[in-house]
Design a protein around this motif. Structure first.
Motif, PDB file in Angstrom:
ATOM      1  N   ALA A  88       0.783  -1.232   0.000  1.00 17.89           N
ATOM      2  CA  ALA A  88       0.000   0.000   0.000  1.00 17.89           C
ATOM      3  C   ALA A  88       0.818   1.287   0.000  1.00 17.89           C
ATOM      4  CB  ALA A  88      -0.963  -0.011   1.190  1.00 17.89           C
ATOM      5  N   PRO A  89       1.973   1.388   0.687  1.00 15.23           N
ATOM      6  CA  PRO A  89       2.721   2.660   0.674  1.00 15.23           C
ATOM      7  C   PRO A  89       3.107   3.140  -0.713  1.00 15.23           C
ATOM      8  CG  PRO A  89       3.530   1.246   2.432  1.00 15.23           C
ATOM      9  CD  PRO A  89       2.584   0.411   1.618  1.00 15.23           C
ATOM     10  N   SER A  90       3.076   2.261  -1.709  1.00 14.04           N
ATOM     11  CA  SER A  90       3.440   2.657  -3.071  1.00 14.04           C
ATOM     12  C   SER A  90       2.245   3.133  -3.892  1.00 14.04           C
ATOM     13  CB  SER A  90       4.115   1.481  -3.794  1.00 14.04           C
ATOM     14  OG  SER A  90       5.387   1.221  -3.241  1.00 14.04           O
ATOM     15  N   LEU A  91       1.059   3.179  -3.290  1.00 11.68           N
ATOM     16  CA  LEU A  91      -0.095   3.716  -4.008  1.00 11.68           C
ATOM     17  C   LEU A  91       0.171   5.163  -4.413  1.00 11.68           C
ATOM     18  CD1 LEU A  91      -3.009   2.321  -1.797  1.00 11.68           C
ATOM     19  CD2 LEU A  91      -2.705   1.852  -4.243  1.00 11.68           C
ATOM     20  N   PRO A  92      -0.297   5.574  -5.596  1.00 11.43           N
ATOM     21  CA  PRO A  92      -0.057   6.963  -6.040  1.00 11.43           C
ATOM     22  C   PRO A  92      -0.517   8.003  -5.025  1.00 11.43           C
ATOM     23  CG  PRO A  92      -0.911   5.640  -7.835  1.00 11.43           C
ATOM     24  CD  PRO A  92      -0.987   4.775  -6.622  1.00 11.43           C
ATOM     25  N   SER A  93      -1.611   7.732  -4.320  1.00 11.12           N
ATOM     26  CA  SER A  93      -2.135   8.701  -3.353  1.00 11.12           C
ATOM     27  C   SER A  93      -1.257   8.827  -2.118  1.00 11.12           C
ATOM     28  CB  SER A  93      -3.547   8.286  -2.922  1.00 11.12           C
ATOM     29  OG  SER A  93      -3.532   6.985  -2.339  1.00 11.12           O
ATOM     30  N   LEU A  94      -0.371   7.836  -1.886  1.00 15.51           N
ATOM     31  CA  LEU A  94       0.477   7.843  -0.696  1.00 15.51           C
ATOM     32  C   LEU A  94       1.949   8.067  -1.022  1.00 15.51           C
ATOM     33  CD1 LEU A  94      -1.059   4.745   1.146  1.00 15.51           C
ATOM     34  CD2 LEU A  94      -1.527   7.154   1.614  1.00 15.51           C
TER      35      LEU A  94
ATOM     36  N   SER B  96     -22.021   2.470  17.259  1.00 20.27           N
ATOM     37  CA  SER B  96     -21.234   1.693  16.300  1.00 20.27           C
ATOM     38  C   SER B  96     -20.647   2.636  15.250  1.00 20.27           C
ATOM     39  CB  SER B  96     -22.087   0.618  15.636  1.00 20.27           C
ATOM     40  OG  SER B  96     -23.134   1.204  14.884  1.00 20.27           O
ATOM     41  N   THR B  97     -19.576   2.188  14.605  1.00 19.22           N
ATOM     42  CA  THR B  97     -18.851   3.043  13.659  1.00 19.22           C
ATOM     43  C   THR B  97     -18.502   2.247  12.411  1.00 19.22           C
ATOM     44  OG1 THR B  97     -17.834   4.212  15.520  1.00 19.22           O
ATOM     45  CG2 THR B  97     -16.859   4.561  13.347  1.00 19.22           C
ATOM     46  N   GLU B  98     -18.536   2.925  11.275  1.00 22.40           N
ATOM     47  CA  GLU B  98     -18.096   2.291  10.032  1.00 22.40           C
ATOM     48  C   GLU B  98     -16.765   2.898   9.612  1.00 22.40           C
ATOM     49  OE1 GLU B  98     -19.236   1.664   5.333  1.00 22.40           O
ATOM     50  OE2 GLU B  98     -20.094   3.323   6.488  1.00 22.40           O
ATOM     51  N   ILE B  99     -15.867   2.036   9.155  1.00 25.44           N
ATOM     52  CA  ILE B  99     -14.596   2.486   8.585  1.00 25.44           C
ATOM     53  C   ILE B  99     -14.531   2.023   7.143  1.00 25.44           C
ATOM     54  CG2 ILE B  99     -12.089   2.151   8.609  1.00 25.44           C
ATOM     55  CD1 ILE B  99     -12.157   2.053  11.598  1.00 25.44           C
ATOM     56  N   ASN B 100     -14.237   2.956   6.249  1.00 25.62           N
ATOM     57  CA  ASN B 100     -14.129   2.639   4.827  1.00 25.62           C
ATOM     58  C   ASN B 100     -12.665   2.736   4.409  1.00 25.62           C
ATOM     59  OD1 ASN B 100     -14.259   2.495   2.007  1.00 25.62           O
ATOM     60  ND2 ASN B 100     -16.259   3.502   1.953  1.00 25.62           N
ATOM     61  N   MET B 101     -12.092   1.588   4.032  1.00 20.12           N
ATOM     62  CA  MET B 101     -10.685   1.524   3.623  1.00 20.12           C
ATOM     63  C   MET B 101     -10.529   1.402   2.116  1.00 20.12           C
ATOM     64  SD  MET B 101      -8.664   1.592   6.360  1.00 20.12           S
ATOM     65  CE  MET B 101      -7.158   0.743   5.875  1.00 20.12           C
ATOM     66  N   ASN B 102     -11.603   1.613   1.385  1.00 20.20           N
ATOM     67  CA  ASN B 102     -11.566   1.351  -0.057  1.00 20.20           C
ATOM     68  C   ASN B 102     -10.645   2.286  -0.831  1.00 20.20           C
ATOM     69  OD1 ASN B 102     -13.295  -0.684   0.449  1.00 20.20           O
ATOM     70  ND2 ASN B 102     -15.040   0.141  -0.684  1.00 20.20           N
ATOM     71  N   GLU B 103     -10.280   3.408  -0.240  1.00 19.43           N
ATOM     72  CA  GLU B 103      -9.345   4.314  -0.925  1.00 19.43           C
ATOM     73  C   GLU B 103      -7.990   3.647  -1.143  1.00 19.43           C
ATOM     74  OE1 GLU B 103      -7.693   7.437   1.963  1.00 19.43           O
ATOM     75  OE2 GLU B 103      -9.468   6.641   3.034  1.00 19.43           O
ATOM     76  N   TYR B 104      -7.709   2.595  -0.366  1.00 20.67           N
ATOM     77  CA  TYR B 104      -6.440   1.890  -0.494  1.00 20.67           C
ATOM     78  C   TYR B 104      -6.524   0.705  -1.458  1.00 20.67           C
ATOM     79  CZ  TYR B 104      -5.577   4.672   3.643  1.00 20.67           C
ATOM     80  OH  TYR B 104      -5.450   5.724   4.517  1.00 20.67           O
TER      81      TYR B 104
END
Length: 709
Positions: free
Chosen positions: A432-438, A654-662
């Motif tokens: 993941a650290p190599s994603l363009p956004s990161l 309760s809480t939702e976490i969305n990790m789809n950006e990765y």
């Protein structure tokens, strides 16, 4: 598969023997030969165009099974009640000479072709199934894989069609003893020979049919391949051979034959891959086949006999065994060859080439291999020679396949060593650290070599699968495992199906770094919800029971945070007696979570990740393309994916976490990032990529942890 000699003799009185056209050899059955042609045509067309005009073409296998039951029962009963002494080993030797040579030839060529054409990702399943096919237990290999969650996404191998040959060979082994048992009853009770055989075969048929109906409903994937759920089709053919004591006249025979053909045709055009099969629905093609056989070759002008006797039909029936053997390896391997060596993908051209090559190879195999070996005076001289030939040839093919497995193991060991060395020296940019956004933040702008290749990614599973910390799809027992700092005051739980399990490597790393305790509750194909979904009765019922068992554990105030996710397919959940809707689905999750939130434990729901398309999956695991070239377009969100969001609104706290950006880059889903293949199948991401997401998941968990502590 019903590929006994076209000249198999039969004394069944249901055949009109006074006909004058077409001319035929004594004992020759043009109607059965035509049925073979019809059956193999249905199977081939279905495999080439599964969504085409004959979506139920897979039932051609059932036609073969009934034919086999009829021919073999006729032959065995006549041999057992004749003046000569019956020999089971002689019967088996004849079957070996008839069926084994062509079968082993195709298996050997498939191994070589797989090594030359197919990517390493298909080597393992193919070579394992070659061994299973060579020893005729391929049906059980596929049955086991069908209930093995980790094998559910296996790529189709070039020899999986051998499952039906395995069923048939197992029938050849068992059936003589069933008939001998019936004759033993005759000897003891002095009953009518044929009648006793009918009773015994009828009992076997009825019991098998009952099992087929029950198992098809409970475990449909097992029922499709299992011998005991298919035996009734052979039994139906056997009963026809035993009870056909009257000849049908031309008109009756013609009418019965047409009725049988209509039954088979209805099956072919109305059944689909979603049909609950075999079960009771298999009666339609099976009874249809029996009717065609019972109708015989009527002399009535309007009967189907004129069509059955046409030369192309008879030719196709004559090579049906070899055609069946060759067509599926070509379906699997030829597109790979076109793509790899010619760089083209033309479905229609490929399909036509498969048909032409299948026919040519089938004819050549019939003339050069089948007929000469079947009539070989050397092998026929003694049964020992035939059995010796079978043993040596089968072991030789298995050895070739094992060599392929060894080559695969050596390749994967080398790739694994290379990956570990690189990860140890350059850990910061893997995944993941190599994603363009990161990349601008992490400094990971260089292009890394593909370290976790597709062949490695397929087996890149979370640790919990090796530790046996997950309940199987049809298993209700609750299994838990603890990780991290077990004595920690901060306790985290991860609960749910395999999509929850995909997050384990990331959470395990977070727990280790922060000194937390992490406890897992996993059950494949089962979300943490009071709702139910699915067509597999055992999976549905065991999931409901499992959820009841974990409720008191999770609501005991033991955990500070419970993290969950689920496979958000288009399939929705039922909650209560109502239909499955987005509302009922959300209610099912809310009902399961509420007792946990009520004791102060926070529920964190991870939004389900996107999944790659079938085309992207095939590109990644079934081709020689570079992983980076297999990216998948991001599909539109479905109602099922909004269920978690709706459930969170129903459970305060309760809480939702969305990790789809990765998992996305623009409107695409990359299949390789930072030297790591992201996906291990179409909808599970690899453990290595999951671990690379730990810092980013930790950052999103941090605010929730602060509120708890």
């Amino acid at each position: 598969m019903a590929f006994e000699s076209a000249g198999s003799r039969t004394t069944s009185p249901s055949i009109t023997t006074t006909q004058t056209a077409p001319k035929q050899q004594s004992g020759f059955r043009p109607d059965i030969q035509a049925l073979r042609a019809l059956a193999v045509s249905l199977v081939v067309v279905y495999h080439l165009w599964p969504d085409g005009a004959v979506p139920g073409g897979y039932a051609g296998v059932d036609v073969f099974f009934v034919i086999s039951g009829y021919l073999i029962t006729s032959h065995l009963f006549r041999s057992m009640t004749g003046s000569a002494r019956f020999s089971v080993t002689l019967f088996w030797a004849k079957r070996i000479r008839r069926l084994l040579p062509a079968s082993l030839l195709v298996l050997a060529i498939v191994v070589v072709a797989t090594l030359l054409i197919a990517p390493p990702t298909v080597w393992g399943p193919t070579f394992r199934e070659v061994v299973a096919s060579g020893f005729y237990f391929e049906n059980w290999q596929l049955a086991v894989d069908s209930v093995d969650y980790l094998a559910a996404n296996n790529i189709a191998s070039p020899v999986q069609h051998y499952w039906s040959l395995s069923v048939e060979e197992q029938f050849y082994i068992i059936w003589p003893f069933i008939l001998l048992f019936s004759l033993g009853i005759v000897a003891r009770l002095k009953r009518n020979t044929r009648r006793s055989a009918v009773v015994v075969v009828a009992v076997v048929t009825v019991v098998s049919f009952g099992l087929s109906v029950v198992v098809t409903h409970v475990l449909p994937s097992v029922a499709y391949f299992a011998t005991f759920t298919r035996a009734w089709e052979f039994g139906l053919g056997g009963l026809l051979a035993l009870i056909s004591t009257r000849r049908l006249g031309p008109r009756a025979g013609g009418a019965v034959s047409w009725l049988g053909l209509v039954c088979i045709a209805i099956t072919a055009v109305t059944f689909t891959a979603d049909t609950e099969f075999p079960g009771y629905l298999a009666l339609l093609p099976a009874v249809g086949t029996a009717l065609v056989i019972a109708g015989g070759t009527s002399t009535a002008r309007w009967s189907p006999s004129w069509l059955m006797a046409r030369r192309p039909v008879q030719f196709l029936g004559d090579i049906s065994y070899s055609l069946y053997l060759w067509h599926w390896p070509l379906v699997v391997l030829l597109p790979l060859a076109f793509s790899r060596f010619l760089g083209i993908e033309v479905p229609l051209l490929t399909a036509l080439t498969i048909v032409i090559l299948s026919l040519g190879l089938a004819f050549a195999t019939k003339v050069v291999v089948e007929d000469p070996i079947r009539s070989s005076s050397f092998l026929r001289a003694t049964k020992l020679r035939t059995f010796g030939f079978a043993l040596v040839a089968t072991v030789a093919v298995a050895a070739v396949a094992s060599t392929g497995l060894l080559a695969l193991n050596l390749t994967t060991q080398t790739m694994t060593a290379t990956m570990k060395q690189f990860v140890a020296s350059e850990p910061g940019c893997i995944g993941a650290p190599s994603l363009p956004s990161l990349a601008s933040t992490t400094g990971c702008t260089q292009t890394l070599p593909v370290l976790l290749t597709p062949v490695l990614a397929m087996d890149d599973l979370p640790e919990i699968y090796d530790s046996r910390c997950q309940s199987a799809p049809r298993e209700a027992v609750v299994k838990t495992c603890e990780y991290g700092e077990k004595s920690s005051q901060f306790k985290l739980a991860l609960v749910g199906d395999s999509h929850s399990a995909s997050w384990f490597p990331a959470l395990a790393q977070i727990a280790t770094q922060r000194g937390w305790s992490l406890t897992t509750f996993f059950k494949s194909s089962c979300a943490w919800s009071s709702g139910t979904r699915g067509s597999d009765a055992l999976t549905v019922s065991s999931c409901a029971e499992w959820n009841k068992e974990i409720e008191p554990i999770l609501s005991s105030a033991t955990f500070d945070i419970v993290v969950t996710s689920y496979f958000a397919t288009d399939s929705l959940f039922r909650f209560g007696d109502g239909p499955a809707t987005t509302v009922s689905s959300a209610d099912g999750f809310a009902d399961a979570w509420s007792p946990v939130e009520a004791v102060g434990t926070k529920v964190v729901a991870l939004h389900d990740t996107p999944q790659i398309s079938p085309t992207s999956f095939s590109c990644l695991f079934d081709s020689s393309a570079a992983p980076a070239d297999c990216a998948s377009p991001l599909a539109a969100e479905t109602p099922a994916r909004a269920v978690i969001e709706n459930a969170v609104t129903k459970v305060p706290g309760s809480t939702e976490i969305n990790m789809n950006e990765y998992f996305t880059v623009g409107n695409m889903i990359p299949t390789e990032t930072g030297g790591v293949v992201v996906w291990r199948d179409q909808h599970h991401f690899s453990a290595t990529y999951s671990q690379s997401l730990a810092p980013y998941l930790d950052a999103k968990l941090a605010p929730i942890v602060e509120k708890v502590t």
